[in-house]
Design a protein around this motif. Structure first.
Motif, PDB file in Angstrom:
ATOM      1  N   THR A  41      23.538 153.358 -77.167  1.00 28.33           N
ATOM      2  CA  THR A  41      22.023 153.218 -77.043  1.00 28.33           C
ATOM      3  C   THR A  41      20.578 152.023 -77.571  1.00 28.33           C
ATOM      4  O   THR A  41      19.872 152.126 -76.719  1.00 28.33           O
ATOM      5  CB  THR A  41      21.710 154.911 -78.189  1.00 28.33           C
ATOM      6  OG1 THR A  41      22.240 155.545 -77.729  1.00 28.33           O
ATOM      7  CG2 THR A  41      19.858 155.305 -78.261  1.00 28.33           C
ATOM      8  N   ASP A  42      20.942 151.392 -78.212  1.00 24.71           N
ATOM      9  CA  ASP A  42      19.868 150.019 -78.581  1.00 24.71           C
ATOM     10  C   ASP A  42      19.359 149.338 -77.274  1.00 24.71           C
ATOM     11  O   ASP A  42      18.707 148.821 -76.798  1.00 24.71           O
ATOM     12  CB  ASP A  42      20.438 149.821 -79.543  1.00 24.71           C
ATOM     13  CG  ASP A  42      20.097 150.146 -80.780  1.00 24.71           C
ATOM     14  OD1 ASP A  42      19.461 151.302 -80.784  1.00 24.71           O
ATOM     15  OD2 ASP A  42      20.297 149.488 -82.031  1.00 24.71           O
ATOM     16  N   LYS A  94      18.040 151.175 -74.595  1.00 19.83           N
ATOM     17  CA  LYS A  94      15.626 151.164 -74.268  1.00 19.83           C
ATOM     18  C   LYS A  94      15.343 150.622 -73.543  1.00 19.83           C
ATOM     19  O   LYS A  94      15.357 149.208 -73.696  1.00 19.83           O
ATOM     20  CB  LYS A  94      15.562 150.746 -75.749  1.00 19.83           C
ATOM     21  CG  LYS A  94      16.372 151.740 -77.428  1.00 19.83           C
ATOM     22  CD  LYS A  94      16.348 152.142 -78.177  1.00 19.83           C
ATOM     23  CE  LYS A  94      16.209 152.847 -78.996  1.00 19.83           C
ATOM     24  NZ  LYS A  94      16.144 153.180 -80.397  1.00 19.83           N
ATOM     25  N   ARG A 118      15.760 160.060 -72.643  1.00 20.22           N
ATOM     26  CA  ARG A 118      14.258 159.653 -72.411  1.00 20.22           C
ATOM     27  C   ARG A 118      13.503 159.634 -73.960  1.00 20.22           C
ATOM     28  O   ARG A 118      12.854 159.163 -74.025  1.00 20.22           O
ATOM     29  CB  ARG A 118      13.846 160.127 -71.080  1.00 20.22           C
ATOM     30  CG  ARG A 118      14.048 160.496 -69.540  1.00 20.22           C
ATOM     31  CD  ARG A 118      13.662 161.301 -68.999  1.00 20.22           C
ATOM     32  NE  ARG A 118      12.802 160.218 -68.742  1.00 20.22           N
ATOM     33  CZ  ARG A 118      11.313 160.262 -67.305  1.00 20.22           C
ATOM     34  NH1 ARG A 118      12.777 159.163 -66.903  1.00 20.22           N
ATOM     35  NH2 ARG A 118      10.418 159.571 -67.602  1.00 20.22           N
ATOM     36  N   LEU A 178      15.331 158.860 -76.268  1.00 20.90           N
ATOM     37  CA  LEU A 178      15.275 157.705 -76.797  1.00 20.90           C
ATOM     38  C   LEU A 178      14.784 156.326 -76.887  1.00 20.90           C
ATOM     39  O   LEU A 178      15.819 155.134 -77.377  1.00 20.90           O
ATOM     40  CB  LEU A 178      16.850 158.353 -77.122  1.00 20.90           C
ATOM     41  CG  LEU A 178      17.601 158.871 -77.779  1.00 20.90           C
ATOM     42  CD1 LEU A 178      19.400 158.755 -77.155  1.00 20.90           C
ATOM     43  CD2 LEU A 178      17.759 158.669 -79.637  1.00 20.90           C
ATOM     44  N   GLY A 179      13.947 156.714 -76.073  1.00 17.43           N
ATOM     45  CA  GLY A 179      13.928 155.025 -74.999  1.00 17.43           C
ATOM     46  C   GLY A 179      14.175 154.493 -74.303  1.00 17.43           C
ATOM     47  O   GLY A 179      13.723 153.803 -73.666  1.00 17.43           O
ATOM     48  N   ILE A 180      15.073 155.485 -73.218  1.00 17.81           N
ATOM     49  CA  ILE A 180      15.574 155.582 -72.426  1.00 17.81           C
ATOM     50  C   ILE A 180      15.339 155.569 -70.446  1.00 17.81           C
ATOM     51  O   ILE A 180      14.674 157.107 -70.603  1.00 17.81           O
ATOM     52  CB  ILE A 180      17.425 155.737 -72.497  1.00 17.81           C
ATOM     53  CG1 ILE A 180      18.198 154.728 -73.694  1.00 17.81           C
ATOM     54  CG2 ILE A 180      18.149 154.808 -71.078  1.00 17.81           C
ATOM     55  CD1 ILE A 180      19.298 155.306 -73.864  1.00 17.81           C
TER      56      ILE A 180
END
Length: 234
Positions: free
Chosen positions: A30-31, A34, A53, A55-57
């Motif tokens: 995940t990181d 992003k 989304r 999660l910032g993706i």
């Protein structure tokens, strides 16, 4: 000789999987994602896009299913979930339940993912991230995405889609992928739980076109022989 017991499927099923399943199918970090542009192709009513989304993706999805209304998808999805649960109940000893736990828990997860999808798909701006499209033709400019994923479609339906379709579909996934980006496909087998018969031919053609192609280990134990995904780097 005892006949092999396999999951029976007619036509292409609608799926509703969670972000956690995508993490394991495609070994996502995940990181690292992003702020990246990610495309989910043929994900059906999965909650991957909305969860990603959050999660910032920068995730979007493409599927022919999106021509339907939220209510129709919800109704279709619930019918599909009930049907899948009934089929799985007859094959419980075939699968590895380490991740899902049981048929009932598997069903509950599908319902939760479907509900998350329907809420997001019902929003006013859903058209900006859910695009009606079917392989081998996608409505995106070339080089648009850092990562393109496609699960439980290519290879799985080997008896319905020929080699030419598979090759054209993957080339289209690569077309919309950025130079240096990656396409990931899971699983590498058909419903007979055997590796796609022409996988080696496919890998050679892609390598000859300049791609780096590798089988990599996934971490979603469930279907027999579903321990790998295909990584294609452009």
């Amino acid at each position: 000789m005892e006949q092999k017991r396999v999951y029976e499927q007619v036509g292409v099923a609608m799926t509703s999987r969670s972000y956690a399943e995508y993490e394991r199918m495609f070994m996502l970090q995940t990181d690292d994602l992003k702020g990246k542009q990610v495309l989910d192709v043929a994900g059906g009513a999965s909650s991957f896009t909305t969860e990603a989304r959050q999660l910032g993706i920068e995730a979007i999805a493409a599927d022919p299913l999106y021509e339907k209304s939220p209510g129709d998808i919800d109704e279709h999805g619930m019918r599909e979930i009930e049907l899948v649960a009934a089929k799985m109940a007859k094959l419980t000893d075939v699968y590895d339940w380490t991740f899902y736990g049981s048929v009932a828990q598997h069903k509950a997860g599908r319902i939760q993912a479907l509900q998350r999808f329907v809420v997001d798909f019902s929003s006013e701006d859903a058209g900006s991230r859910y695009h009606t499209a079917a392989l081998p033709s996608l409505p995106f400019e070339g080089g648009s995405f850092d990562l393109v994923v496609c699960s439980h479609f290519l290879f799985l339906y080997e008896e319905q889609f020929d080699y030419a379709f598979h090759l054209a579909a993957i080339r289209e996934l690569l077309r919309v992928c950025k130079p240096g980006g990656e396409v990931r496909l899971y699983p590498l087998m058909s419903f007979r739980t055997e590796e796609y018969t022409r996988l080696n031919d496919l890998m050679r053609e892609l390598e000859d076109s300049g791609c780096s192609v590798q089988k990599k280990e996934a971490s979603l134990p469930f279907l027999p022989n579903s321990h790998q995904f295909l990584s294609i780097k452009k």
